[in-house]
Write a protein that holds these residues in place. Sequence first.
Motif, mmCIF file in Angstrom:
data_model
loop_
_atom_site.group_PDB
_atom_site.id
_atom_site.type_symbol
_atom_site.label_atom_id
_atom_site.label_comp_id
_atom_site.label_asym_id
_atom_site.label_seq_id
_atom_site.Cartn_x
_atom_site.Cartn_y
_atom_site.Cartn_z
ATOM 1 N N ILE A 22 43.503 45.677 37.930
ATOM 2 C CA ILE A 22 43.613 46.039 39.341
ATOM 3 C C ILE A 22 43.440 44.803 40.217
ATOM 4 O O ILE A 22 44.158 44.608 41.199
ATOM 5 N N ALA A 23 42.492 43.945 39.822
ATOM 6 C CA ALA A 23 42.274 42.729 40.600
ATOM 7 C C ALA A 23 43.534 41.873 40.625
ATOM 8 O O ALA A 23 43.887 41.285 41.647
ATOM 9 N N ALA A 24 44.243 41.835 39.464
ATOM 10 C CA ALA A 24 45.476 41.060 39.393
ATOM 11 C C ALA A 24 46.516 41.628 40.362
ATOM 12 O O ALA A 24 47.217 40.880 41.054
ATOM 13 N N ILE A 25 46.609 42.974 40.425
ATOM 14 C CA ILE A 25 47.570 43.608 41.322
ATOM 15 C C ILE A 25 47.213 43.306 42.779
ATOM 16 O O ILE A 25 48.073 43.024 43.607
ATOM 17 N N MET A 26 45.912 43.333 43.080
ATOM 18 C CA MET A 26 45.470 43.124 44.450
ATOM 19 C C MET A 26 45.303 41.637 44.781
ATOM 20 O O MET A 26 44.995 41.297 45.914
ATOM 21 N N GLY A 27 45.452 40.779 43.768
ATOM 22 C CA GLY A 27 45.291 39.351 44.000
ATOM 23 C C GLY A 27 43.863 38.941 44.297
ATOM 24 O O GLY A 27 43.601 38.119 45.159
ATOM 25 N N GLN A 28 42.914 39.571 43.601
ATOM 26 C CA GLN A 28 41.502 39.222 43.809
ATOM 27 C C GLN A 28 40.860 38.818 42.488
ATOM 28 O O GLN A 28 41.439 38.982 41.427
ATOM 29 N N GLU A 29 39.633 38.310 42.587
ATOM 30 C CA GLU A 29 38.851 38.007 41.392
ATOM 31 C C GLU A 29 38.161 39.275 40.921
ATOM 32 O O GLU A 29 37.638 40.040 41.731
#
Lengths: 193, 279
Positions: free
Chosen positions: B84-91
Amino acid sequence: MEKLISILFIYILVDNFVLQRFFGICPFLGVSRKMETAMGMGMAVVFVITISTLVTWLIHYQILVPLELEFLQLVTFILVIAGMVQLVETFLRKASPTLYQGLGIYLPLITTNCAVLAVALLAVRQGFTLLESVIFGIAASLGFWMALVIMSGIRERLELARVPAPLRGTAITLITAGILSLAFMGFRGMLTL
Amino acid sequence: MEILYAVATLGGVGAILGIFLGAAAHFFAVASDPRVEAIREALPGANCGACGYAGCNKFAEAVVEGDAPVNGCIPGGSMTAEAIAAIMGQEAVAVNPMVAAVFCRGDRHRSRDFFLYDGISDCAYAQQYHGGSKACPYGCLGLGNCVRACPFEAISMGPDGLPLVDEERCIGCGLCRDACPRSIIRLIPKGDRGHLVWCSSQDRGKRVSEACDVGCTGCKACIRACPREAIIMEDNLAVIDLEKCDDCGLCVEKCRFNAIHPRRERSKEEAASPEAATA
């Protein structure tokens, strides 16, 4: 007027589509686990049956009969029903995602719900007028809705009952449906057209 | 000629319906962010509600809107959080895996009943009927509301009438905790380290020991025995801090009421023959 009222009562109680004629058993058993989905399914079916009966009657008498195309009856009726189901599905996805998910596969399956096609075909076959057909559609679908709601009420209670192990699940559901049908036999012959 | 009429009729009906449905689809269109779809794909899809939202779909929407954290999915664990972090561009930040544990060991043989309950097989119902049939007002009623609440089939009813948590399957969603009318189930960090007081009773001394053979009476013997000060008293109940506990087992010896046991003590076999376990 008298005939309209008797059509209403006959097809809700005396000649109930689910409990007396065995139409639409699939959603009757499939979505009657919870009251909420049963109500939603009932409403969807009332809408589909009423509108499709109205439209199919018009198509039959205004297009098919004058053009002598009665053999197209089945195909056009199914086309109309499928269209109506699609409309309900589009609307429900927007209006109530929860209900949309609760109904699941049973929503598109209204297309092949034999109760829907049966109402459209019987309305024409019994020679009902337009108003009588619509009342017939409303009555038949209300009868379906009522059967579904009664069934889901019983099944919600059965969830908490101690059912003997061999009868759990599908078995007790079918037994319940049978007893319910038996109860509705009591209305037999009270009214005829 | 007739065939043309037939084609025209069917085609016409189809075309009118098509236009009508097209208009309806446009009118009732549900606007959706492609990220919502992508996050829902990454989620386990069990709709357990552990994140606090009504199903995976709602959680995905909340993440995209920024209301929910990317690691909010407890059953999904770190794998899902990273996706999910990858999709949202977060760590991604790791989630601590939790499991449910039933804090009552008072089965049929070790605890006593006030009366015989023969009503509806539902803990919440039984609880309302004179506060439950058990002599201990904090003990497990054993009618399986937690078993029914679990969407992962991680809890089963043991032969001794107490629920058994399958730690392999349990993902710590907390639905069983919420389903228990007596709040006996708590979430604890996954793993097999540490000792725990397997009791929920907030009663004191005699009332506990009269109702049950394995209840915590709040005598504080374990607190005095613990060299690491890992045990504190909360509402007449000893609570062991798993962070501090080093499995020395001194408290087990001191407890006269058999309420303290190591984490992985109660296996399926043991639940099957409670007398053997007591002896």
